[in-house]
Write a protein that holds these residues in place. Structure first.
Motif, short mmCIF file in Angstrom:
data_model
loop_
_atom_site.label_atom_id
_atom_site.label_comp_id
_atom_site.label_asym_id
_atom_site.label_seq_id
_atom_site.Cartn_x
_atom_site.Cartn_y
_atom_site.Cartn_z
N LEU A 137 57.76 55.04 59.80
CA LEU A 137 58.00 54.68 61.20
C LEU A 137 58.74 53.36 61.36
O LEU A 137 58.86 52.84 62.47
CB LEU A 137 56.66 54.62 61.94
CG LEU A 137 55.88 55.94 61.96
CD1 LEU A 137 54.51 55.74 62.62
CD2 LEU A 137 56.65 57.03 62.69
N GLN A 138 59.27 52.85 60.28
CA GLN A 138 59.96 51.56 60.28
C GLN A 138 61.47 51.78 60.14
O GLN A 138 61.93 52.89 59.86
CB GLN A 138 59.43 50.70 59.11
CG GLN A 138 59.89 49.26 59.06
CD GLN A 138 59.62 48.50 60.33
OE1 GLN A 138 60.48 48.52 61.21
NE2 GLN A 138 58.45 47.86 60.42
N TYR A 139 62.26 50.73 60.36
CA TYR A 139 63.68 50.79 60.04
C TYR A 139 63.87 51.09 58.55
O TYR A 139 63.00 50.78 57.72
CB TYR A 139 64.37 49.45 60.34
CG TYR A 139 64.50 49.11 61.80
CD1 TYR A 139 65.32 49.86 62.64
CD2 TYR A 139 63.83 48.02 62.33
CE1 TYR A 139 65.46 49.54 63.96
CE2 TYR A 139 63.96 47.69 63.67
CZ TYR A 139 64.77 48.45 64.49
OH TYR A 139 64.90 48.13 65.81
N GLY A 140 65.02 51.68 58.22
CA GLY A 140 65.30 51.99 56.83
C GLY A 140 66.69 51.53 56.43
O GLY A 140 67.33 50.72 57.10
N SER A 141 67.15 52.10 55.34
CA SER A 141 68.47 51.76 54.81
C SER A 141 69.57 52.38 55.65
O SER A 141 69.45 53.52 56.11
CB SER A 141 68.57 52.26 53.36
OG SER A 141 69.91 52.33 52.94
N GLY A 142 70.67 51.65 55.82
CA GLY A 142 71.82 52.19 56.53
C GLY A 142 72.46 53.35 55.80
O GLY A 142 73.11 54.20 56.42
N GLN A 143 72.29 53.41 54.48
CA GLN A 143 72.86 54.51 53.70
C GLN A 143 71.95 55.71 53.66
O GLN A 143 72.40 56.83 53.42
CB GLN A 143 73.15 54.04 52.26
CG GLN A 143 73.88 55.08 51.42
CD GLN A 143 74.30 54.54 50.07
OE1 GLN A 143 74.05 53.37 49.75
NE2 GLN A 143 74.94 55.36 49.25
N GLY A 144 70.67 55.51 53.92
CA GLY A 144 69.73 56.61 53.88
C GLY A 144 68.68 56.44 52.80
O GLY A 144 68.85 55.68 51.85
#
Length: 452
Positions: A77-84
């Motif tokens: 439920l948190q932000y993640g990597s811009g690449q995935g």
């Protein structure tokens, strides 16, 4: 009706003079315009490309999602990597191996559906007036993206074996003679949307060679690649020229569209720009959906599920083709070897777009061929989708459609055209016809065939 807000004059849109020039390229989709009416239970929709996901193991998926939330919720439920998500990218690499693609997880960029991947590639390559080559016909969602970035789409002919290499060569020469710059070829090689055809194995290396020789990037869009009815998978052009192809994939057709997870596999320099463009647009793709799909690939027999999908869609394809043979022998159609669609040529003189409101009145929906061209072609074709309705519903839909076509053909015989004065000439007219029906049609039980 006018805008009477104090200080804002009487214009419908007080900001009409403030929009960027590219906003003028935004257009409504003919398919979206049908959704309000096509979703009604009494209407047989052969229009939309919704996958049938009823066969998914819902209880087991619910347990997986609950476990993910309980055990890894603070990450999911948190932000993640811009690449995935790295684990999902590893899973995507394994999926692509089924089409002979050997990529590193680091060359994969996860996107919000493959539609965002289309948008990102177009954003980083296209300046206004640049040329994009695309099959004739082509995917309506891609054409919308290309229009929004003010690209000039030039269609290349195709036949029952897909894109025609000689036609591609000739089109490239013609565009170059005009002094315009071609940025990439957009192609759907497998079970094409909307044409239903597949690029032959013989032609694939020819297409790659032509584009390499002319220094044209290939954008290979492949959402249906694993849904071949004979159980085989085609060789991806990405596997033939890793540095000259950007490959787009999606979990919408092979799993579930609600997660909105797709990907792009790109050469390193292109990958880096895709990541930057994605971060600028959305910061990062949603973590929860990515981690759910990573768990699905890891813990479920996902390929066995695809085999079930193949069997189901093959049966529905057969129902559509059988119904066309019985009810519309005067038409012509493609015989798809996979995917969701057949491309139907109407009898001579009929206009698919003009006929659509009358089809809706007869409780059947399709997509006019005009949606799949950038230059006004396609009025003599319709796209029929067999993925969502069951076999009996498909047959009934074709029966209703045959009645509409026979009535329209009688208009042509008597008056020389089926385009009446009140016929639609744009998407807004199609939407208006759909909404008029939706507001006046009886609610509740769908009519029986003898009532239509």
């Amino acid at each position: 009706m006018t805008n009477s807000t104090p200080g804002r004059g009487t214009r419908l849109d007080p900001w009409i003079d403030s929009y960027a020039q590219r906003a003028g390229g935004l257009r409504s989709s003919e398919i979206r315009a049908l959704f309000a009416v096509a979703s009604r239970p009494e209407v047989v929709s052969l229009a939309g490309g919704m996958p049938n996901i009823a066969g998914l193991p819902m209880e087991a998926l619910a347990d997986t999602i609950a476990k993910l939330t309980y055990e890894r919720g603070t990450t999911a439920l948190q932000y993640g990597s811009g690449q995935g998500d790295p684990l999902l990218r590893e899973g995507i690499v394994e999926v692509m191996k089924h089409e002979a693609i050997r990529e590193d997880p680091d060359d994969v960029v996860v996107t919000t559906g493959s539609q965002q991947a289309l948008d990102l590639v177009t954003e980083i390559f296209i300046d206004p007036g640049d040329v994009i080559l695309a099959e004739a016909p082509s995917y309506v969602g891609a054409l919308g993206v290309f229009r929004a970035y003010q690209a000039d789409v030039v269609h290349v002919p195709m036949d029952d074996e897909g894109l025609i290499p000689a036609a591609l060569e000739e089109t490239i020469k013609d565009v170059k003679k005009s002094g315009r710059r071609i940025k990439f070829l957009y192609t759907i090689p497998n079970y094409h949307n909307p044409a239903g055809v597949t690029l032959s194995e013989e032609r694939r290396p020819q297409i790659v060679e032509i584009c390499q020789r002319h220094r044209i990037l290939i954008l290979e869009d492949n959402p249906y690649g694993l849904l071949g009815f004979d159980g085989k998978t085609q060789t991806a052009m990405k596997s033939m020229a890793p540095d000259d192809v950007v490959y787009l994939g999606s979990f919408s057709k092979m799993f579930a569209p609600g997660f909105r997870v797709g990907w792009a596999a790109a050469p390193p320099a292109v990958r880096d720009k895709l990541i930057l463009a994605s971060e600028a647009a959305i910061l990062c793709p949603g973590n929860f959906g990515q981690m759910t799909i990573a768990a699905y690939l890891r813990d479920f027999d996902w390929f066995g599920q695809i085999v079930e999908y193949r069997d189901m869609y093959r049966s529905r394809r057969d129902a559509l083709l059988g119904a066309l043979e019985e009810y519309l022998p005067e038409a012509k159609w493609t015989v798809p070897a996979g995917g969701f669609y057949s491309w139907v040529k109407l009898p001579e003189g009929l206009d698919a777009r003009a006929m659509l409101p009358r089809a809706i009145t007869s409780l059947v929906a399709y997509v006019s061929g005009t949606a799949f061209y950038s230059d006004g072609q396609g009025s003599d074709h319709i796209r029929l989708s067999y993925c969502y309705p069951n076999e009996a519903t498909i047959r009934e839909g074709v029966r209703r459609l045959s009645g509409v076509i026979k009535a329209e053909y009688e208009l042509v015989r008597l008056f020389g055209t089926n385009v009446r004065e009140d016929g639609p000439d744009d998407v807004n007219s199609i939407r208006a016809a759909a909404e008029r029906y939706a507001s006046t049609a009886p609610q509740g039980k769908a009519p029986s065939p003898d009532q239509v």
